[in-house]
Design a protein around this motif. Structure first.
Motif, PDB file in Angstrom:
ATOM      1  N   MET A   1       0.815  -1.210   0.065  1.00  0.00           N
ATOM      2  CA  MET A   1      -0.140  -0.156  -0.008  1.00  0.00           C
ATOM      3  C   MET A   1       0.977   1.082   0.109  1.00  0.00           C
ATOM      4  N   ASP A   2       0.544   2.261  -0.893  1.00  0.00           N
ATOM      5  CA  ASP A   2       1.583   3.292  -1.001  1.00  0.00           C
ATOM      6  C   ASP A   2       0.466   4.593  -0.331  1.00  0.00           C
ATOM      7  N   GLY A   3      -0.743   4.389  -0.305  1.00  0.00           N
ATOM      8  CA  GLY A   3      -1.568   5.605   0.283  1.00  0.00           C
ATOM      9  C   GLY A   3      -1.545   5.723   1.866  1.00  0.00           C
ATOM     10  N   SER A   4      -2.092   6.965   1.915  1.00  0.00           N
ATOM     11  CA  SER A   4      -2.249   7.321   3.346  1.00  0.00           C
ATOM     12  C   SER A   4      -3.583   7.372   3.701  1.00  0.00           C
ATOM     13  N   ASP A   5      -4.526   7.212   2.992  1.00  0.00           N
ATOM     14  CA  ASP A   5      -6.339   7.308   3.018  1.00  0.00           C
ATOM     15  C   ASP A   5      -6.647   5.871   2.792  1.00  0.00           C
ATOM     16  N   ILE A   6      -7.689   5.908   3.653  1.00  0.00           N
ATOM     17  CA  ILE A   6      -8.626   4.321   3.565  1.00  0.00           C
ATOM     18  C   ILE A   6      -9.824   4.845   3.044  1.00  0.00           C
ATOM     19  N   GLN A   7     -10.213   3.859   1.843  1.00  0.00           N
ATOM     20  CA  GLN A   7     -11.618   4.215   1.301  1.00  0.00           C
ATOM     21  C   GLN A   7     -12.556   3.120   1.586  1.00  0.00           C
ATOM     22  N   ILE A   8     -13.651   3.404   2.213  1.00  0.00           N
ATOM     23  CA  ILE A   8     -14.722   2.526   2.637  1.00  0.00           C
ATOM     24  C   ILE A   8     -15.545   2.304   1.608  1.00  0.00           C
ATOM     25  N   LEU A   9     -16.072   1.185   1.251  1.00  0.00           N
ATOM     26  CA  LEU A   9     -16.750   0.831   0.102  1.00  0.00           C
ATOM     27  C   LEU A   9     -18.168   0.030   0.776  1.00  0.00           C
ATOM     28  N   ASP A  10     -19.016   0.323  -0.048  1.00  0.00           N
ATOM     29  CA  ASP A  10     -20.219  -0.334   0.420  1.00  0.00           C
ATOM     30  C   ASP A  10     -20.561  -1.506  -0.770  1.00  0.00           C
ATOM     31  N   GLN A  16     -17.895   2.925  -5.486  1.00  0.00           N
ATOM     32  CA  GLN A  16     -18.469   4.083  -4.943  1.00  0.00           C
ATOM     33  C   GLN A  16     -18.140   4.328  -3.571  1.00  0.00           C
ATOM     34  N   PRO A  17     -16.881   4.947  -3.199  1.00  0.00           N
ATOM     35  CA  PRO A  17     -16.537   4.917  -1.601  1.00  0.00           C
ATOM     36  C   PRO A  17     -17.795   5.685  -1.010  1.00  0.00           C
ATOM     37  N   VAL A  18     -18.163   5.183   0.091  1.00  0.00           N
ATOM     38  CA  VAL A  18     -18.945   5.910   1.052  1.00  0.00           C
ATOM     39  C   VAL A  18     -18.535   6.933   2.206  1.00  0.00           C
ATOM     40  N   MET A  19     -17.060   6.361   2.246  1.00  0.00           N
ATOM     41  CA  MET A  19     -16.481   7.200   3.590  1.00  0.00           C
ATOM     42  C   MET A  19     -14.843   6.970   3.113  1.00  0.00           C
ATOM     43  N   GLU A  20     -14.076   8.209   3.510  1.00  0.00           N
ATOM     44  CA  GLU A  20     -12.718   7.979   3.228  1.00  0.00           C
ATOM     45  C   GLU A  20     -12.031   8.368   4.771  1.00  0.00           C
ATOM     46  N   LEU A  21     -11.228   7.814   5.077  1.00  0.00           N
ATOM     47  CA  LEU A  21     -10.596   8.163   6.426  1.00  0.00           C
ATOM     48  C   LEU A  21      -9.118   8.663   6.314  1.00  0.00           C
ATOM     49  N   ARG A  22      -8.954   9.934   6.504  1.00  0.00           N
ATOM     50  CA  ARG A  22      -7.847  10.564   6.501  1.00  0.00           C
ATOM     51  C   ARG A  22      -7.247  11.182   7.560  1.00  0.00           C
ATOM     52  N   HIS A  24      -3.556   9.599   8.449  1.00  0.00           N
ATOM     53  CA  HIS A  24      -2.195   9.195   8.501  1.00  0.00           C
ATOM     54  C   HIS A  24      -1.568  10.050   7.501  1.00  0.00           C
ATOM     55  N   HIS A  25      -0.118  10.316   7.946  1.00  0.00           N
ATOM     56  CA  HIS A  25       0.603  11.427   6.995  1.00  0.00           C
ATOM     57  C   HIS A  25       1.713  10.529   6.144  1.00  0.00           C
ATOM     58  N   ALA A  26       1.530   9.229   6.218  1.00  0.00           N
ATOM     59  CA  ALA A  26       2.457   8.456   5.454  1.00  0.00           C
ATOM     60  C   ALA A  26       1.829   7.132   4.827  1.00  0.00           C
ATOM     61  N   PRO A  27       2.410   6.454   4.252  1.00  0.00           N
ATOM     62  CA  PRO A  27       1.749   5.234   3.661  1.00  0.00           C
ATOM     63  C   PRO A  27       1.395   4.265   4.782  1.00  0.00           C
ATOM     64  N   ILE A  28       0.223   3.437   4.694  1.00  0.00           N
ATOM     65  CA  ILE A  28      -0.459   2.782   5.794  1.00  0.00           C
ATOM     66  C   ILE A  28       0.258   1.422   5.470  1.00  0.00           C
ATOM     67  N   ASN A  29       0.690   0.791   6.369  1.00  0.00           N
ATOM     68  CA  ASN A  29       1.313  -0.880   6.519  1.00  0.00           C
ATOM     69  C   ASN A  29       0.219  -1.808   6.479  1.00  0.00           C
ATOM     70  N   ALA A  30      -0.840  -1.526   7.578  1.00  0.00           N
ATOM     71  CA  ALA A  30      -1.633  -2.565   8.277  1.00  0.00           C
ATOM     72  C   ALA A  30      -2.775  -2.027   8.660  1.00  0.00           C
ATOM     73  N   PHE A  31      -4.054  -3.043   8.601  1.00  0.00           N
ATOM     74  CA  PHE A  31      -5.233  -2.361   9.184  1.00  0.00           C
ATOM     75  C   PHE A  31      -6.189  -3.843   9.543  1.00  0.00           C
ATOM     76  N   ALA A  32      -6.977  -3.745  10.546  1.00  0.00           N
ATOM     77  CA  ALA A  32      -7.531  -4.992  10.777  1.00  0.00           C
ATOM     78  C   ALA A  32      -8.780  -4.487  11.739  1.00  0.00           C
ATOM     79  N   TRP A  33     -10.126  -5.289  11.303  1.00  0.00           N
ATOM     80  CA  TRP A  33     -11.177  -4.977  11.996  1.00  0.00           C
ATOM     81  C   TRP A  33     -11.083  -5.563  13.405  1.00  0.00           C
TER      82      TRP A  33
END
Length: 138
Positions: A1-10, A16-22, A24-33
């Protein structure tokens, strides 16, 4: 992953992203629910941050309605609806170096240690930062 934003899709409106989480100020390495009925989304990145997001407060469907129900089309986001931009996580942790991995533990019951110290029931998040493995109480 090279981006710092997370898009939430339905999945009812793919692409069509319904939400974007902004935040982080650098690339995201991991995420988990998170593992509970009120899950948090944990994200970690090169900015040495672990951010926790509570997406339940941004729920766009009718309470109790299944996305697979016959009336789900009524709850689907409109294709022309604007996505919600979220910039404030509910919790944040700053590590001493980049966070490269994270994992939630199952819900752990409270316990009393031999020192007499008691813990309450809760969730834990393990992170890897540099050469350290840390357990964070949520």
């Amino acid at each position: 992953m090279d981006g710092s934003d997370i898009q939430i899709l339905d999945m009812r409106s793919p692409g069509q992203p319904v939400m974007e989480l902004r935040a982080h100020h650098a690339p995201i390495n991991a995420f988990a629910w998170g593992p509970t009925e009120h899950p948090l989304l944990a994200t970690a990145g090169d900015d040495c941050q672990v951010l926790l997001w509570d997406l339940a407060s941004f729920n766009t469907t009718t309470q109790g309605a299944s996305p697979r129900s016959a009336s789900s089309r009524l709850n689907s986001p409109r294709p022309d609806a604007k996505k919600r931009i979220v910039t404030e996580p509910v919790m944040a942790y700053s590590a001493s170096s980049q966070v490269t991995s994270l994992a939630w533990s199952p819900r752990i019951q409270g316990m009393t240690m031999h020192t007499g110290h008691s813990t309450v029931t809760g969730e834990w998040l393990a992170i890897v930062s540099g050469k350290a493995l840390k357990a964070l109480k949520v």
